[in-house]
Design an enzyme around this catalytic site. Structure first.
Site, PDB file in Angstrom:
ATOM      1  CG  ASN A 184     -11.154  46.755  48.174  1.00 47.76           C
ATOM      2  OD1 ASN A 184     -11.673  46.824  48.562  1.00 47.76           O
ATOM      3  ND2 ASN A 184     -10.109  47.654  47.937  1.00 47.76           N
ATOM      4  CD1 TRP A 185     -14.190  47.481  54.497  1.00 48.09           C
ATOM      5  CD2 TRP A 185     -15.790  46.855  54.413  1.00 48.09           C
ATOM      6  NE1 TRP A 185     -14.818  48.721  55.498  1.00 48.09           N
ATOM      7  CE2 TRP A 185     -16.269  48.016  55.241  1.00 48.09           C
ATOM      8  CE3 TRP A 185     -17.521  46.129  54.697  1.00 48.09           C
ATOM      9  CZ2 TRP A 185     -17.141  48.631  56.801  1.00 48.09           C
ATOM     10  CZ3 TRP A 185     -17.997  46.768  55.675  1.00 48.09           C
ATOM     11  CH2 TRP A 185     -18.635  47.942  56.156  1.00 48.09           C
ATOM     12  CE  LYS A 186      -7.530  45.596  49.044  1.00 46.05           C
ATOM     13  NZ  LYS A 186      -6.615  44.695  49.113  1.00 46.05           N
ATOM     14  CG  HIS A 204      -8.518  46.407  43.248  1.00 48.56           C
ATOM     15  ND1 HIS A 204      -6.916  45.059  44.107  1.00 48.56           N
ATOM     16  CD2 HIS A 204      -7.805  47.064  44.620  1.00 48.56           C
ATOM     17  CE1 HIS A 204      -6.710  45.905  44.711  1.00 48.56           C
ATOM     18  NE2 HIS A 204      -7.057  46.757  45.664  1.00 48.56           N
ATOM     19  CD  GLU A 228      -6.069  42.209  45.945  1.00 47.53           C
ATOM     20  OE1 GLU A 228      -7.562  42.604  46.349  1.00 47.53           O
ATOM     21  OE2 GLU A 228      -5.374  42.774  47.292  1.00 47.53           O
ATOM     22  CD  GLU A 231      -5.161  50.942  45.316  1.00 39.74           C
ATOM     23  OE1 GLU A 231      -5.552  50.402  46.234  1.00 39.74           O
ATOM     24  OE2 GLU A 231      -5.570  49.554  45.223  1.00 39.74           O
ATOM     25  N   GLY A 291      -0.643  45.756  50.888  1.00 35.63           N
ATOM     26  CA  GLY A 291      -0.958  44.217  52.200  1.00 35.63           C
ATOM     27  C   GLY A 291       0.386  43.622  51.981  1.00 35.63           C
ATOM     28  CB  SER A 336       0.791  49.146  52.917  1.00 37.92           C
ATOM     29  OG  SER A 336       1.374  47.921  52.461  1.00 37.92           O
ATOM     30  N   GLY A 368      -7.121  49.268  51.937  1.00 34.32           N
ATOM     31  CA  GLY A 368      -7.734  47.589  52.504  1.00 34.32           C
ATOM     32  C   GLY A 368      -7.932  47.397  54.191  1.00 34.32           C
ATOM     33  N   GLY A 369      -6.375  46.571  54.096  1.00 33.35           N
ATOM     34  CA  GLY A 369      -6.733  45.923  55.546  1.00 33.35           C
ATOM     35  C   GLY A 369      -7.138  47.139  56.893  1.00 33.35           C
TER      36      GLY A 369
HETATM   37  P1  PGA Z   1      -3.298  47.564  51.593  1.00 35.51           P
HETATM   38  O1  PGA Z   1      -4.819  47.425  49.915  1.00 35.51           O
HETATM   39  O2  PGA Z   1      -4.532  49.104  52.322  1.00 35.51           O
HETATM   40  O3  PGA Z   1      -4.560  46.556  52.026  1.00 35.51           O
HETATM   41  O4  PGA Z   1      -2.599  47.914  50.847  1.00 35.51           O
HETATM   42  C1  PGA Z   1      -4.927  48.697  49.462  1.00 35.51           C
HETATM   43  C2  PGA Z   1      -5.996  48.063  48.192  1.00 35.51           C
HETATM   44  O5  PGA Z   1      -5.435  47.228  47.836  1.00 35.51           O
HETATM   45  O6  PGA Z   1      -6.986  48.735  47.234  1.00 35.51           O
END
Ligand code: PGA
Length: 251
Positions: A8-10, A94, A96, A169, A175, A214, A235-236
């Site tokens: 997930n590049w966001k 998600h 976010e 999640e 993150g 994470s 994500g990250g």
């Molecule tokens: P993260 O994000 O790996 O940066 O913790 C995961 C996500 O939001 O899907």
């Protein structure tokens, strides 16, 4: 069932970086049959990333979709369009988006329903906040999200494979560099599978629950080996070729 590793590049990835990352991921995934690999880039890059992925086993996914097929919804993206530009998956709900745009379970369910109607597999995200966890409400909150976010067209009368994926999640793990213990992850995943199985009629073995929050190369192996974990949503670490390739290798 084959595990799933989703990037997930966001809202990250300018074209030059996107190309390098896509090509590195495709090279790592070439000939790799133990897991499916999916990249979810920002929408303007979908067609381009799809072209770079042509002929590779890596699949394409969107990061969100609307509940309608088309119409006057400035700035939104339909599941139909995602499908037509080459996506197989779409992330919905998600945390976010739940936090920044007040997306409710009702809305998430409608998005997931539309995704299924459009031939996409929705990756339905759920997870508790730190406040909810500290109040001892993790299972109550997550159980409710699972029941209310899975759409009716994800139900089965028997036999066919599930047409949705869940991603657990914990909001506090996203993150932050923090993760639950593998024992915590196992317990939550087993709980989520049981609630989802009850809601949809699918056998527990047919339900995929990814872990997200994470995930990095260093912890991917232990997380992926945890019972009831069907893969990871990253994500990250999906923005660094070496890290993401390390995660794929950990499968
Ligand atoms: P993260 O994000 O790996 O940066 O913790 C995961 C996500 O939001 O899907």
């Amino acid at each position: 069932m084959k595990k799933l590793v989703i990037a997930n590049w966001k809202m990250n990835g300018q074209p030059a970086m996107a190309e390098a990352l896509t090509r590195a991921t495709a090279a790592q995934a070439a000939g790799f049959t133990q897991a499916g690999v999916v990249i979810c880039p920002p929408a303007p890059l979908l067609m381009q990333v799809g072209q770079w992925l042509a002929g590779t086993p890596v699949k394409l996914g969107g990061q969100d979709c609307h509940t309608r097929g088309e119409g006057a919804y400035t700035g939104d993206i339909s599941a139909e369009l995602l499908k037509n530009v080459g996506c197989d998956y779409v992330i919905v709900g998600h945390s976010e988006r739940r936090a920044a745009y007040s997306e409710s379970d009702v809305l998430v369910q409608a998005k997931a329903s539309r995704a299924i109607l459009s031939g996409l597999t929705p990756v339905i995200c759920i997870g508790e906040t730190i406040k909810e966890r500290e109040a001892g409400r993790t299972q109550t909150v997550v159980g409710q999200q699972v029941r209310d976010s899975i759409p009716d067209n994800a139900m089965t009368t028997g036999g066919q494979p599930a047409n949705f994926v869940l991603a657990y999640e914990p909001v506090w793990a996203i993150g932050s560099g923090k993760t639950p213990t593998v024992d915590d992850i196992r317990q939550m995943h087993q709980y989520i599978v049981s609630v989802a199985s009850e809601r949809t009629g699918h056998a527990p073995e047919a339900i995929m629950v990814l872990y997200g929050g994470s995930v990095k190369a260093a912890n991917a192996r232990a997380i992926m080996a945890t019972p009831a974990v069907s893969g990871v949503l990253v994500g990250g670490a999906s923005l660094k070729a070496e890290e993401f390739c390390g995660i794929i290798a950990a499968v």
